[in-house]
Scaffold this motif. Structure first.
Motif, PDB file in Angstrom:
ATOM      1  N   LEU A  28       0.817  -1.208   0.000  1.00 53.41           N
ATOM      2  CA  LEU A  28       0.000   0.000   0.000  1.00 53.41           C
ATOM      3  C   LEU A  28       0.855   1.264   0.000  1.00 53.41           C
ATOM      4  O   LEU A  28       0.494   2.262  -0.635  1.00 53.41           O
ATOM      5  N   LEU A  29       1.977   1.240   0.689  1.00 54.21           N
ATOM      6  CA  LEU A  29       2.873   2.400   0.681  1.00 54.21           C
ATOM      7  C   LEU A  29       3.437   2.652  -0.718  1.00 54.21           C
ATOM      8  O   LEU A  29       3.507   3.797  -1.169  1.00 54.21           O
ATOM      9  N   VAL A  30       3.809   1.587  -1.406  1.00 58.73           N
ATOM     10  CA  VAL A  30       4.315   1.722  -2.781  1.00 58.73           C
ATOM     11  C   VAL A  30       3.202   2.217  -3.699  1.00 58.73           C
ATOM     12  O   VAL A  30       3.398   3.138  -4.506  1.00 58.73           O
ATOM     13  N   ALA A  31       2.016   1.617  -3.581  1.00 58.88           N
ATOM     14  CA  ALA A  31       0.890   2.024  -4.434  1.00 58.88           C
ATOM     15  C   ALA A  31       0.505   3.476  -4.160  1.00 58.88           C
ATOM     16  O   ALA A  31       0.251   4.246  -5.096  1.00 58.88           O
ATOM     17  N   GLY A  32       0.469   3.867  -2.897  1.00 58.76           N
ATOM     18  CA  GLY A  32       0.129   5.245  -2.554  1.00 58.76           C
ATOM     19  C   GLY A  32       1.135   6.237  -3.104  1.00 58.76           C
ATOM     20  O   GLY A  32       0.770   7.297  -3.624  1.00 58.76           O
ATOM     21  N   THR A  33       2.404   5.881  -3.016  1.00 59.83           N
ATOM     22  CA  THR A  33       3.454   6.737  -3.573  1.00 59.83           C
ATOM     23  C   THR A  33       3.308   6.842  -5.086  1.00 59.83           C
ATOM     24  O   THR A  33       3.435   7.930  -5.668  1.00 59.83           O
ATOM     25  N   ALA A  34       3.000   5.727  -5.740  1.00 61.03           N
ATOM     26  CA  ALA A  34       2.814   5.728  -7.197  1.00 61.03           C
ATOM     27  C   ALA A  34       1.611   6.592  -7.589  1.00 61.03           C
ATOM     28  O   ALA A  34       1.650   7.276  -8.618  1.00 61.03           O
ATOM     29  N   HIS A  35       0.553   6.578  -6.756  1.00 59.04           N
ATOM     30  CA  HIS A  35      -0.615   7.429  -7.027  1.00 59.04           C
ATOM     31  C   HIS A  35      -0.210   8.902  -7.117  1.00 59.04           C
ATOM     32  O   HIS A  35      -0.775   9.661  -7.898  1.00 59.04           O
TER      33      HIS A  35
ATOM     34  N   GLU B  87      -4.043   5.350   0.843  1.00 57.87           N
ATOM     35  CA  GLU B  87      -3.173   4.165   0.785  1.00 57.87           C
ATOM     36  C   GLU B  87      -1.907   4.362   1.607  1.00 57.87           C
ATOM     37  O   GLU B  87      -1.437   3.430   2.269  1.00 57.87           O
ATOM     38  N   LEU B  88      -1.336   5.557   1.590  1.00 62.85           N
ATOM     39  CA  LEU B  88      -0.146   5.828   2.409  1.00 62.85           C
ATOM     40  C   LEU B  88      -0.466   5.699   3.896  1.00 62.85           C
ATOM     41  O   LEU B  88       0.300   5.089   4.657  1.00 62.85           O
ATOM     42  N   VAL B  89      -1.586   6.269   4.303  1.00 55.64           N
ATOM     43  CA  VAL B  89      -1.990   6.191   5.712  1.00 55.64           C
ATOM     44  C   VAL B  89      -2.261   4.749   6.125  1.00 55.64           C
ATOM     45  O   VAL B  89      -1.793   4.284   7.175  1.00 55.64           O
TER      46      VAL B  89
END
Length: 146
Positions: A22-29, A60-62
């Motif tokens: 989720l951290l990777v996906a949030g960063t990619a967002h 997603e980051l949270v």
């Protein structure tokens, strides 16, 4: 008062891996894949697609950070993460129905197959946090605080 059961190493690893995902996906967002994520926002959603992408990236980051760092609250976080995966599922369905290509999902068959992975993410969130297993203990703790 019932307290949540201890968590196995397998569950801890699965929870941290999901959090990292989720951290990777949030960063990619918010950075390199912003346009790809915008392409997945359903046309029927009455919001600006960039706002949706940024907001979901922040969420997603949270959630990713909560999975990784808030083990004490893992049961509550597990339910919220599972609910998030359910909430974004209509976007995945819209991508399939509308035939939108993004992230290499460029055929109806691939887009359809992806739909079957969303329930896996829900189960992963519930299992890795012990949320489903420890739901009675959470209910009891919540009732005592009321």
């Amino acid at each position: 008062m019932t307290s949540p059961a201890r968590t196995s190493l397998a569950r801890i690893v699965a929870r941290v891996v999901l959090g990292a995902f989720l951290l990777v996906a949030g960063t990619a967002h918010l950075t390199v894949a912003r346009a790809e994520f915008a392409a997945q926002v359903p046309a029927w959603l009455p919001l600006d697609s960039d706002v949706v992408v940024v907001a979901s990236g922040v969420v997603e980051l949270v959630l990713g950070a909560a999975l990784v760092f808030l083990g004490r609250y893992r049961v509550q976080v597990g339910w919220v993460v599972a609910a998030f995966f359910v909430a974004i599922f209509p976007g995945n369905i819209a991508q399939y129905v509308d035939g939108v290509s993004a992230f290499g999902l460029d055929t109806d068959g691939v887009r359809l197959t992806r739909l079957f992975f969303q329930p896996v993410l829900v189960v992963w969130a519930l299992w890795s946090t012990g949320a489903w297993r420890d739901r009675a203990a959470l209910r009891e703790r919540t009732a005592l605080r009321s």
